[in-house]
Design an enzyme around this catalytic site. Structure first.
Site, short mmCIF file in Angstrom:
data_model
loop_
_atom_site.label_atom_id
_atom_site.label_comp_id
_atom_site.label_asym_id
_atom_site.label_seq_id
_atom_site.Cartn_x
_atom_site.Cartn_y
_atom_site.Cartn_z
N GLU A 14 0.54 5.24 0.48
CA GLU A 14 -0.30 6.18 1.19
C GLU A 14 -0.11 7.59 0.68
OE1 GLU A 14 -0.84 5.61 5.32
OE2 GLU A 14 -2.00 3.66 4.99
N CYS A 34 -10.05 -5.42 0.80
CA CYS A 34 -11.06 -4.57 0.72
C CYS A 34 -11.87 -4.92 -0.63
CB CYS A 34 -10.66 -3.09 0.99
SG CYS A 34 -10.29 -2.41 -0.80
N CYS A 48 -10.69 -3.50 -3.70
CA CYS A 48 -9.54 -4.39 -4.52
C CYS A 48 -10.20 -5.84 -5.05
CB CYS A 48 -8.64 -4.81 -3.39
SG CYS A 48 -7.57 -3.39 -3.03
N ASN A 70 0.76 -1.18 -0.09
CA ASN A 70 -0.10 -0.22 0.00
C ASN A 70 1.12 1.20 0.02
OD1 ASN A 70 0.35 -0.96 2.66
ND2 ASN A 70 -1.07 0.22 3.56
N CYS A 84 -4.19 0.76 -2.34
CA CYS A 84 -4.10 -0.58 -1.65
C CYS A 84 -3.01 -1.28 -2.30
CB CYS A 84 -5.17 -1.40 -1.67
SG CYS A 84 -6.58 -0.73 -0.50
N GLU A 110 -3.06 -4.40 -3.12
CA GLU A 110 -3.54 -5.49 -4.12
C GLU A 110 -3.53 -4.84 -5.34
OE1 GLU A 110 -4.71 -4.93 -1.12
OE2 GLU A 110 -5.73 -6.65 -0.38
N1 THU Z 1 -5.14 -1.31 2.85
C1 THU Z 1 -4.77 -2.15 1.52
O1 THU Z 1 -3.65 -2.10 1.26
N2 THU Z 1 -5.68 -3.44 1.15
C2 THU Z 1 -6.70 -3.62 1.69
O2 THU Z 1 -7.34 -4.55 1.10
C3 THU Z 1 -7.32 -2.82 2.75
C4 THU Z 1 -6.48 -1.46 2.89
C5 THU Z 1 -4.34 -0.21 2.95
C6 THU Z 1 -5.06 1.09 2.39
C7 THU Z 1 -4.42 2.12 3.50
O3 THU Z 1 -3.22 2.35 2.98
C8 THU Z 1 -4.40 0.97 4.69
O4 THU Z 1 -4.46 -0.23 4.48
C9 THU Z 1 -5.41 1.33 5.75
O5 THU Z 1 -6.93 1.35 5.27
#
Ligand code: THU
Length: 160
Positions: A64, A112, A115, A62, A73, A75
Site C-alpha cells: 500500500e 479482485c 487482478c 499487497n 494488490c 496477485e
Molecule cells: N487487495 C489485494 O491484494 N488483492 C485483491 O484481490 C483485493 C485487494 C489488497 C489491495 C489493498 O491493499 C487491500 O487489499 C484492500 O483493498
C-alpha cells in the site's frame, strides 16, 4: 435475440487439509507472504504464491501507499514479479489468502477484477490454464481450473 448463459464451475474444499500436499505447500508460501504484506491503511493483508513450470515459487503481497491508488494488490505484485524474473516460464498454479484486522476472514476471498484481468493476460500468453486456489485466513478453499473461468467476457488482445 438469444439468451447466452455463461457458467463458472468451482470446487469448494472444506479446509486446506483436503487439498493435495503440493497445494498445501503453495498455500503455505502464500500465508507467509501475507504475513509480510504492507497494509497499514486497509489492515487487509493478502498473500499470493505462484508455482512455475520450472518448479520455482514466486510470491507477492499487497503493497500500500499513502497515495492510495499507487499501491498494488498481492496477485499483481506476484505475477509481474514472475513475468519479470522468469519471462519464459509457464504459470501452473496460484494460491491466494487474505486476512483482515477488522473481521475474521473465514470464507474464501476471490481476487479482485483488476487482478483477474492481469492474470488473464498471462494465461492467454502461455496458452495454458492457470489453476487458482483462494481462501480467507482459515476455512474453505475454492479451486478454479483456470482464470478464464473466473472472468467471463474478458477483454483480450483479439479485440485490438
Ligand atoms: N487487495 C489485494 O491484494 N488483492 C485483491 O484481490 C483485493 C485487494 C489488497 C489491495 C489493498 O491493499 C487491500 O487489499 C484492500 O483493498
Amino acid at each position: 435475440m438469444k439468451e447466452v448463459k455463461i457458467e463458472t464451475i468451482l470446487k469448494v474444499y472444506n479446509s486446506l487439509g483436503e487439498l493435495p500436499n503440493d497445494i498445501q505447500q503453495l498455500m503455505g508460501f502464500a500465508i507467509k507472504a501475507r504475513e509480510n504484506a504492507y497494509a497499514p491503511y486497509s489492515k487487509f493483508k493478502v498473500g499470493a504464491a505462484i508455482l512455475l513450470d520450472n518448479k520455482e515459487v514466486v510470491i507477492g503481497s499487497n503493497q500500500e501507499n499513502a497515495s492510495y491508488p499507487s499501491g498494488l494488490c498481492a496477485e499483481r505484485t506476484a505475477i509481474y514479479y514472475a513475468g519479470a524474473k522468469h519471462p519464459n516460464a509457464k504459470i501452473l498454479k496460484m494460491a491466494l489468502t487474505a486476512s483482515s484486522q477488522n473481521q475474521v476472514t473465514d470464507s474464501p476471498i476471490p481476487p479482485c477484477g483488476a487482478c483477474r484481468q492481469a492474470i488473464s493476460e498471462y494465461e492467454i500468453k502461455q496458452d495454458q490454464p492457470i489453476e487458482i486456489y483462494f481462501m480467507g485466513a482459515t476455512g474453505k478453499v475454492v479451486k478454479s481450473n483456470s482464470l478464464a473461468n473466473l472472468l467471463p467476457l474478458g477483454f483480450d488482445r483479439s479485440f485490438l
